[in-house]
Design a protein around this motif. Structure first.
Motif, PDB file in Angstrom:
ATOM      1  N   UNK A 168       0.840  -1.202   0.000  1.00  0.00           N
ATOM      2  CA  UNK A 168       0.000   0.000   0.000  1.00  0.00           C
ATOM      3  C   UNK A 168       0.876   1.253   0.000  1.00  0.00           C
ATOM      4  N   UNK A 169       1.950   1.220   0.782  1.00  0.00           N
ATOM      5  CA  UNK A 169       2.881   2.350   0.811  1.00  0.00           C
ATOM      6  C   UNK A 169       3.511   2.574  -0.555  1.00  0.00           C
ATOM      7  N   UNK A 170       3.797   1.482  -1.267  1.00  0.00           N
ATOM      8  CA  UNK A 170       4.378   1.597  -2.605  1.00  0.00           C
ATOM      9  C   UNK A 170       3.435   2.327  -3.544  1.00  0.00           C
ATOM     10  N   UNK A 171       2.176   1.942  -3.525  1.00  0.00           N
ATOM     11  CA  UNK A 171       1.180   2.544  -4.423  1.00  0.00           C
ATOM     12  C   UNK A 171       0.937   4.007  -4.072  1.00  0.00           C
ATOM     13  N   UNK A 172       0.950   4.312  -2.784  1.00  0.00           N
ATOM     14  CA  UNK A 172       0.636   5.673  -2.344  1.00  0.00           C
ATOM     15  C   UNK A 172       1.855   6.581  -2.281  1.00  0.00           C
ATOM     16  N   UNK A 173       3.039   6.032  -2.589  1.00  0.00           N
ATOM     17  CA  UNK A 173       4.247   6.847  -2.613  1.00  0.00           C
ATOM     18  C   UNK A 173       4.817   7.154  -1.246  1.00  0.00           C
ATOM     19  N   UNK A 216       9.274  -4.726   3.307  1.00  0.00           N
ATOM     20  CA  UNK A 216       8.539  -5.989   3.443  1.00  0.00           C
ATOM     21  C   UNK A 216       8.039  -6.522   2.114  1.00  0.00           C
ATOM     22  N   UNK A 217       7.944  -5.678   1.100  1.00  0.00           N
ATOM     23  CA  UNK A 217       7.403  -6.110  -0.196  1.00  0.00           C
ATOM     24  C   UNK A 217       8.211  -7.232  -0.840  1.00  0.00           C
ATOM     25  N   UNK A 218       9.416  -7.477  -0.360  1.00  0.00           N
ATOM     26  CA  UNK A 218      10.259  -8.504  -0.979  1.00  0.00           C
ATOM     27  C   UNK A 218       9.788  -9.922  -0.657  1.00  0.00           C
ATOM     28  N   UNK A 219       9.006 -10.100   0.399  1.00  0.00           N
ATOM     29  CA  UNK A 219       8.669 -11.454   0.871  1.00  0.00           C
ATOM     30  C   UNK A 219       8.067 -12.345  -0.218  1.00  0.00           C
TER      31      UNK A 219
END
Length: 303
Positions: A168-173, A216-219
């Protein structure tokens, strides 16, 4: 008598950003020496004992490039602590291009050396470059699912809320949501084996502290990463160094994958995953690896 070496601070481009590295050169070489490229595991930087291996290789007449991935250590890349398999493989390609473009090493005699997660990367990159001469995979990460099962599924499931928040953080920058790379058993972390947290502390120098965090997105990508499958595609010699009691990258899957390789040498060591970097195990290991690299990187060696 131990041969002397020279260490040069260098950098190379990967994806338009700089990876910082050390190039170790044998002192007094009459002709450009062969070269081995070294990359570390999860969150590791070149200061975390890559320098020890690189120096020993250079003392034996083999130049060595030890580099730090983008987003970690003193290499470029934003956001910090972004552990991207795709980007790290690009960094390996950048390192290869760099050593091939130098006049002080022999770009026709190149080997790869990777440890842990970097061992999986080394196998992946080696399968794409049949012109290389050799690859060393030290306690390599070969199968994401197998490593997750070794960690215990319940502990892997604890990561999922952090993964969702980070996506979510990735999408929202927003800034990445991170998790510890190494944690105690039962805690949240990418590695929760009993020796993981002490192991990172052992190999981290006091003047370059280990940043114990990764986005955490790497999991999900770690779970789906199975570089052991690349062993069957590597046409040149592979040295697979296996820890008998490895709690991070289990020996079983690695040994099974190694049976598919065309020209694999496998050696098992009575040591844990992090024991490979220091002490008497390091001395045995680096001697074995040096002999392997020397045999296949010499002008008449078998590539």
């Amino acid at each position: 008598m131990t041969a002397s070496t020279t260490r040069i601070d260098v950098s190379f481009l990967s994806g338009g950003e700089r990876c910082r590295a050390w190039l170790y050169l044998p002192t007094g070489a009459v002709t450009p020496p062969p070269v081995v490229v070294l990359g570390h595991g999860l969150g590791g930087t070149r200061e975390m004992r890559l320098d020890a291996f690189a120096e020993r290789f250079a003392q034996a007449g083999i130049a060595a490039l030890a580099f730090t991935y983008r987003h970690f250590g003193d290499s470029d890349g934003a956001p910090r602590q972004l552990l991207s398999i795709r980007r790290q493989l690009q960094d390996w390609e950048g390192a290869l291009a760099f050593v091939r473009g130098r006049s002080d090493v022999d770009g026709s005699r190149v080997a790869l050396w990777g440890s842990s997660f970097g061992g999986g990367h080394a196998l992946t990159v080696a399968s794409r470059h049949p012109e290389l001469r050799a690859v060393v995979a030290q306690c390599p990460f070969t199968d994401g699912v197998a490593s997750a099962m070794a960690t215990r599924p319940a502990e892997t499931l604890k990561l999922l809320p952090y993964v969702v928040s980070d996506l979510i953080a990735t999408v929202s920058g927003r800034r990445p949501v991170t998790v510890p790379i190494a944690a105690r058993p039962g805690e949240v972390g990418l590695m929760t084996a009993p020796d993981a947290l002490p192991g990172y502390a052992e190999i981290s120098p006091a003047d370059v502290p280990f940043v114990n965090a990764a986005a955490a997105r790497v999991v999900p990508t770690i779970l789906g990463y199975r570089p052991g499958r690349r062993l069957r595609s590597i046409t040149f010699p592979v040295f697979v160094c296996v820890s008998n009691s490895d709690s991070v990258t289990p020996a079983g899957p690695t040994l099974r994958y190694a049976t598919t390789a065309r020209r694999a040498r496998v050696k098992r060591y009575v040591a844990g995953h992090f024991d490979f970097y220091t002490g008497v195990v390091f001395d045995e290991l680096v001697a074995d690896q040096t002999a392997f690299l020397a045999a296949h990187l010499e002008p008449g060696g078998t590539g």
